[in-house]
Design a protein around this motif. Structure first.
Motif: not given
Length: 240
Positions: A113, A116, A119, A228, A231, A235
């Motif tokens: 991904n 992500k 980021n 995922d 991340f 978050e």
């Protein structure tokens, strides 16, 4: 460039060891960092086996100065040896790098991904890295911060001419990244112009020497957290 970061890395000392000086127990640093050392810095900021870090360019910000120290190496069998290590003093570099996906790891295709990963990489840089940062050797602690590559004034900005550093180690090829079941060392001849050194890509290095046979490490869902999940954790942490 896509999936890129720009940062500065600095510390009190650096030791990018010339392997030819290790034979007698001494250590002498190269004048400039190797590709592999800077790749290690980026991997300490953020790394997963899904990614291959590519270092594009380094900028030498401070004057190249060296300092020798008498060091007592750790000897598990006893002894009182005194060795001479020569370090770079007050190293400071700007680095531009990016990541690509490791096509030799089809088992980790589910973890690709791009958004992500990029980021998390940028957030990890702003936090100073996910692991300890050091310049070449464990005793050379360093720090990283985001920057605009080429914006700040540097010592070699007005240097007239090129500086050639001769034959140096570029980096190490591992089977995880090459698909070959062996460890290899890459050599090259770096040239600095006005403080900037542009790195050859690993696949463009023509001087490659085999070191030893090696099998790639096994990665799966048991020892790799998906991007995922990572991340979501970041978050959640940022919102708490």
């Amino acid at each position: 460039m896509r999936n890129s970061i720009e940062f500065k890395v600095y510390g009190k000392y650096a030791l990018f060891t010339d392997p030819l000086t290790k034979l007698g127990g001494e250590k002498l640093t190269y004048s400039v960092p190797t590709y592999q050392a800077l790749k290690g810095v980026v991997e300490s900021i953020y790394w997963k086996p899904t990614l291959i870090i590519v270092v594009d360019e380094v900028r030498v910000m401070n004057a190249i100065r060296m300092e020798s120290k008498g060091i007592r190496p750790m000897e598990y069998g006893g002894g009182n040896t005194l060795a001479n290590y020569t370090y770079l003093k007050e190293p400071h570099y700007e680095v531009r790098a990016h990541f690509v996906f490791n096509e030799n790891r089809p088992d980790l295709a589910h973890d690709r991904n791009e958004h992500k990963h990029h980021n998390i990489l940028k957030r990890s840089l702003e936090a100073g890295g996910r692991r300890d940062i050091f310049l070449g050797a464990r005793e050379c602690q360093a720090y990283v911060e985001p920057c605009v590559f080429g914006e700040a004034p540097g010592y070699y900005d007005t240097y007239d001419g090129e500086i050639h550093f001769g034959n140096m180690v570029h980096g190490i090829n591992y089977p995880d990244e090459t698909g070959r079941d062996q460890m290899e060392v890459r050599l090259w001849n770096p040239v600095m112009k006005n403080g900037y050194i542009k790195f050859d890509k690993p696949e463009d290095c023509t001087k490659v020497r085999r070191i030893a046979d090696m099998q790639p490490k096994l990665f799966d869902h048991h020892n790799v957290q998906s991007v995922d999940e990572l991340f979501e954790e970041i978050e959640a942490g940022g919102q708490s």
